[in-house]
Design a protein around this motif. Structure first.
Motif, PDB file in Angstrom:
ATOM      1  N   ASN A 117     -10.380   6.455   2.235  1.00  0.00           N
ATOM      2  CA  ASN A 117      -9.640   5.289   2.720  1.00  0.00           C
ATOM      3  C   ASN A 117      -9.506   4.183   1.683  1.00  0.00           C
ATOM      4  O   ASN A 117      -9.345   2.999   2.040  1.00  0.00           O
ATOM      5  CB  ASN A 117     -10.274   4.729   3.999  1.00  0.00           C
ATOM      6  CG  ASN A 117     -10.223   5.728   5.146  1.00  0.00           C
ATOM      7  OD1 ASN A 117      -9.216   6.401   5.343  1.00  0.00           O
ATOM      8  ND2 ASN A 117     -11.324   5.851   5.881  1.00  0.00           N
ATOM      9  N   LEU A 118      -9.552   4.543   0.423  1.00  0.00           N
ATOM     10  CA  LEU A 118      -9.230   3.570  -0.614  1.00  0.00           C
ATOM     11  C   LEU A 118      -7.713   3.425  -0.689  1.00  0.00           C
ATOM     12  O   LEU A 118      -6.989   4.421  -0.680  1.00  0.00           O
ATOM     13  CB  LEU A 118      -9.759   4.025  -1.974  1.00  0.00           C
ATOM     14  CG  LEU A 118     -11.271   4.084  -2.165  1.00  0.00           C
ATOM     15  CD1 LEU A 118     -11.599   4.563  -3.572  1.00  0.00           C
ATOM     16  CD2 LEU A 118     -11.898   2.721  -1.921  1.00  0.00           C
ATOM     17  N   PRO A 119      -7.207   2.207  -0.782  1.00  0.00           N
ATOM     18  CA  PRO A 119      -5.751   2.038  -0.857  1.00  0.00           C
ATOM     19  C   PRO A 119      -5.223   2.396  -2.243  1.00  0.00           C
ATOM     20  O   PRO A 119      -5.896   2.190  -3.258  1.00  0.00           O
ATOM     21  CB  PRO A 119      -5.558   0.542  -0.580  1.00  0.00           C
ATOM     22  CG  PRO A 119      -6.833  -0.091  -1.052  1.00  0.00           C
ATOM     23  CD  PRO A 119      -7.924   0.910  -0.762  1.00  0.00           C
ATOM     24  N   ILE A 120      -4.033   2.959  -2.260  1.00  0.00           N
ATOM     25  CA  ILE A 120      -3.297   3.147  -3.506  1.00  0.00           C
ATOM     26  C   ILE A 120      -2.303   1.992  -3.591  1.00  0.00           C
ATOM     27  O   ILE A 120      -1.324   1.951  -2.848  1.00  0.00           O
ATOM     28  CB  ILE A 120      -2.562   4.495  -3.515  1.00  0.00           C
ATOM     29  CG1 ILE A 120      -3.549   5.656  -3.318  1.00  0.00           C
ATOM     30  CG2 ILE A 120      -1.787   4.675  -4.824  1.00  0.00           C
ATOM     31  CD1 ILE A 120      -2.875   6.986  -3.071  1.00  0.00           C
ATOM     32  N   HIS A 121      -2.593   1.062  -4.468  1.00  0.00           N
ATOM     33  CA  HIS A 121      -1.758  -0.133  -4.556  1.00  0.00           C
ATOM     34  C   HIS A 121      -0.503   0.144  -5.385  1.00  0.00           C
ATOM     35  O   HIS A 121      -0.546   0.834  -6.404  1.00  0.00           O
ATOM     36  CB  HIS A 121      -2.539  -1.287  -5.191  1.00  0.00           C
ATOM     37  CG  HIS A 121      -3.625  -1.822  -4.314  1.00  0.00           C
ATOM     38  ND1 HIS A 121      -4.938  -1.881  -4.696  1.00  0.00           N
ATOM     39  CD2 HIS A 121      -3.586  -2.302  -3.044  1.00  0.00           C
ATOM     40  CE1 HIS A 121      -5.669  -2.382  -3.723  1.00  0.00           C
ATOM     41  NE2 HIS A 121      -4.878  -2.642  -2.704  1.00  0.00           N
ATOM     42  N   ALA A 122       0.616  -0.418  -4.929  1.00  0.00           N
ATOM     43  CA  ALA A 122       1.879  -0.287  -5.633  1.00  0.00           C
ATOM     44  C   ALA A 122       2.490  -1.672  -5.822  1.00  0.00           C
ATOM     45  O   ALA A 122       2.252  -2.591  -5.032  1.00  0.00           O
ATOM     46  CB  ALA A 122       2.836   0.611  -4.859  1.00  0.00           C
ATOM     47  N   TYR A 123       3.283  -1.783  -6.867  1.00  0.00           N
ATOM     48  CA  TYR A 123       3.945  -3.042  -7.210  1.00  0.00           C
ATOM     49  C   TYR A 123       5.428  -2.755  -7.376  1.00  0.00           C
ATOM     50  O   TYR A 123       5.812  -1.850  -8.115  1.00  0.00           O
ATOM     51  CB  TYR A 123       3.361  -3.619  -8.502  1.00  0.00           C
ATOM     52  CG  TYR A 123       1.873  -3.854  -8.422  1.00  0.00           C
ATOM     53  CD1 TYR A 123       1.363  -5.112  -8.138  1.00  0.00           C
ATOM     54  CD2 TYR A 123       0.977  -2.804  -8.612  1.00  0.00           C
ATOM     55  CE1 TYR A 123      -0.012  -5.329  -8.050  1.00  0.00           C
ATOM     56  CE2 TYR A 123      -0.391  -3.008  -8.525  1.00  0.00           C
ATOM     57  CZ  TYR A 123      -0.880  -4.267  -8.243  1.00  0.00           C
ATOM     58  OH  TYR A 123      -2.242  -4.468  -8.151  1.00  0.00           O
ATOM     59  N   ARG A 124       6.246  -3.514  -6.656  1.00  0.00           N
ATOM     60  CA  ARG A 124       7.691  -3.295  -6.689  1.00  0.00           C
ATOM     61  C   ARG A 124       8.375  -4.463  -7.397  1.00  0.00           C
ATOM     62  O   ARG A 124       8.114  -5.636  -7.098  1.00  0.00           O
ATOM     63  CB  ARG A 124       8.236  -3.148  -5.272  1.00  0.00           C
ATOM     64  CG  ARG A 124       9.731  -2.890  -5.219  1.00  0.00           C
ATOM     65  CD  ARG A 124      10.228  -2.810  -3.790  1.00  0.00           C
ATOM     66  NE  ARG A 124       9.804  -1.586  -3.123  1.00  0.00           N
ATOM     67  CZ  ARG A 124       9.106  -1.552  -2.000  1.00  0.00           C
ATOM     68  NH1 ARG A 124       8.696  -2.676  -1.431  1.00  0.00           N
ATOM     69  NH2 ARG A 124       8.798  -0.402  -1.450  1.00  0.00           N
ATOM     70  N   LYS A 142       0.847  -1.194   0.000  1.00  0.00           N
ATOM     71  CA  LYS A 142       0.000   0.000   0.000  1.00  0.00           C
ATOM     72  C   LYS A 142       0.877   1.236   0.000  1.00  0.00           C
ATOM     73  O   LYS A 142       1.590   1.512   0.965  1.00  0.00           O
ATOM     74  CB  LYS A 142      -0.948   0.004   1.202  1.00  0.00           C
ATOM     75  CG  LYS A 142      -1.987   1.122   1.116  1.00  0.00           C
ATOM     76  CD  LYS A 142      -3.061   1.011   2.198  1.00  0.00           C
ATOM     77  CE  LYS A 142      -2.623   1.672   3.469  1.00  0.00           C
ATOM     78  NZ  LYS A 142      -3.733   1.819   4.455  1.00  0.00           N
ATOM     79  N   PHE A 143       0.815   1.984  -1.088  1.00  0.00           N
ATOM     80  CA  PHE A 143       1.611   3.191  -1.244  1.00  0.00           C
ATOM     81  C   PHE A 143       1.058   4.318  -0.387  1.00  0.00           C
ATOM     82  O   PHE A 143       1.793   5.134   0.162  1.00  0.00           O
ATOM     83  CB  PHE A 143       1.588   3.591  -2.724  1.00  0.00           C
ATOM     84  CG  PHE A 143       2.482   4.736  -3.071  1.00  0.00           C
ATOM     85  CD1 PHE A 143       3.812   4.519  -3.403  1.00  0.00           C
ATOM     86  CD2 PHE A 143       1.992   6.032  -3.110  1.00  0.00           C
ATOM     87  CE1 PHE A 143       4.641   5.575  -3.750  1.00  0.00           C
ATOM     88  CE2 PHE A 143       2.812   7.096  -3.458  1.00  0.00           C
ATOM     89  CZ  PHE A 143       4.140   6.862  -3.773  1.00  0.00           C
ATOM     90  N   GLY A 144      -0.249   4.368  -0.283  1.00  0.00           N
ATOM     91  CA  GLY A 144      -0.935   5.399   0.486  1.00  0.00           C
ATOM     92  C   GLY A 144      -2.418   5.121   0.444  1.00  0.00           C
ATOM     93  O   GLY A 144      -2.853   4.021   0.099  1.00  0.00           O
ATOM     94  N   GLU A 145      -3.206   6.121   0.801  1.00  0.00           N
ATOM     95  CA  GLU A 145      -4.653   5.962   0.760  1.00  0.00           C
ATOM     96  C   GLU A 145      -5.310   7.302   0.474  1.00  0.00           C
ATOM     97  O   GLU A 145      -4.691   8.360   0.563  1.00  0.00           O
ATOM     98  CB  GLU A 145      -5.181   5.371   2.069  1.00  0.00           C
ATOM     99  CG  GLU A 145      -4.942   6.235   3.282  1.00  0.00           C
ATOM    100  CD  GLU A 145      -5.406   5.561   4.570  1.00  0.00           C
ATOM    101  OE1 GLU A 145      -5.565   4.334   4.578  1.00  0.00           O
ATOM    102  OE2 GLU A 145      -5.614   6.292   5.552  1.00  0.00           O
ATOM    103  N   THR A 146      -6.586   7.238   0.125  1.00  0.00           N
ATOM    104  CA  THR A 146      -7.338   8.423  -0.244  1.00  0.00           C
ATOM    105  C   THR A 146      -8.158   8.928   0.935  1.00  0.00           C
ATOM    106  O   THR A 146      -8.203   8.307   2.002  1.00  0.00           O
ATOM    107  CB  THR A 146      -8.289   8.102  -1.408  1.00  0.00           C
ATOM    108  OG1 THR A 146      -9.355   7.272  -0.919  1.00  0.00           O
ATOM    109  CG2 THR A 146      -7.566   7.374  -2.533  1.00  0.00           C
ATOM    110  N   LEU A 147      -8.837  10.036   0.708  1.00  0.00           N
ATOM    111  CA  LEU A 147      -9.722  10.587   1.737  1.00  0.00           C
ATOM    112  C   LEU A 147     -10.770   9.561   2.170  1.00  0.00           C
ATOM    113  O   LEU A 147     -11.132   9.481   3.349  1.00  0.00           O
ATOM    114  CB  LEU A 147     -10.409  11.842   1.198  1.00  0.00           C
ATOM    115  CG  LEU A 147     -11.460  12.482   2.108  1.00  0.00           C
ATOM    116  CD1 LEU A 147     -10.788  13.087   3.340  1.00  0.00           C
ATOM    117  CD2 LEU A 147     -12.243  13.557   1.364  1.00  0.00           C
TER     118      LEU A 147
END
Length: 224
Positions: free
Chosen positions: A12-19, A5-10
């Protein structure tokens, strides 16, 4: 591949990241951040990012470390709007020296203050903590490779796509990622404007391979 999880929105939706990491000595290899879905009404950038994700998921052999955010603005993607649920344009909300509360139109709403939005707070924190040698931000508009900083990769992508390379996008963009990262923090930033409304299969067929060829150049020139 690592998902986090890179971060989240107002909301509380997750911002998904792939490394994805280089197979050999990743600690010595360059790091590239690729972002799609900054504007939720530009699905072409999301399709390109998702196309990259599928290629990398099947086989990752680039001599680079890559962090991929297919949907940086998940609220906007779901709502099919340029801004997030606050109706803020995330590409006018970063804390640049030229940030202004005055919007050219409602569509470019910069928010009540610079860095007011949680998505950008996560992005700025990430860039401060993670050394990054290149950012590729995937949008859609007129076919263009807008460069902020020294980006030899753009010439490779232009060769495969026929897109023009433009250091100036042609109008003021206060609070943009290109200004914040590319000009003010010296992280070369490529704003990749895919042609608006082209077929998604053309994005997969033309633009995903073009980006990968550009990333091969990144591995050649940016590794320490």
């Amino acid at each position: 591949m690592e998902i986090f999880k890179f971060g989240e929105t107002l909301l509380n939706l997750p911002i998904h990241a792939y490394r994805f990491k280089a197979a050999q000595n990743p600690e010595k290899k360059a790091h590239v951040l690729i972002i799609g879905g900054v504007h939720g009404d530009e699905p072409e950038g999301v399709v390109a990012a998702r196309g990259l994700l599928e290629v990398f998921r099947q086989k990752y052999d680039l001599d680079l470390n890559i962090t991929l955010l297919p949907e940086f603005n998940p609220e906007g993607v779901l709502l099919k709007t340029r801004g997030n649920s606050n109706k803020v344009d995330l590409n006018r909300n970063l804390p640049t020296k030229d940030w202004t509360s005055v919007a050219a139109t409602e569509r470019y709403n910069p928010g009540p203050s610079a860095l007011s939005e949680k998505e950008n707070q996560a992005l700025v924190a990430w860039l401060k903590e993670q050394p990054t040698q290149l950012i590729i931000s995937l949008h859609s508009w007129k076919p263009m490779l807008n460069t902020n900083g020294d980006i030899p990769e753009a010439a490779i992508i232009a060769k495969h796509t026929g897109y023009v390379i433009e250091p100036d996008i042609g109008y003021p963009t206060p609070g943009s990622l290109g200004t914040y990262a590319g000009l003010e923090n010296h992280i070369p930033t490529l704003t990749y404007e895919i042609e608006r409304d082209i077929k998604f299969d053309q994005i997969i067929r033309v633009h995903v391979p073009a980006i990968i060829e550009g990333l091969k150049e990144s591995a050649r020139i940016r590794n320490r």
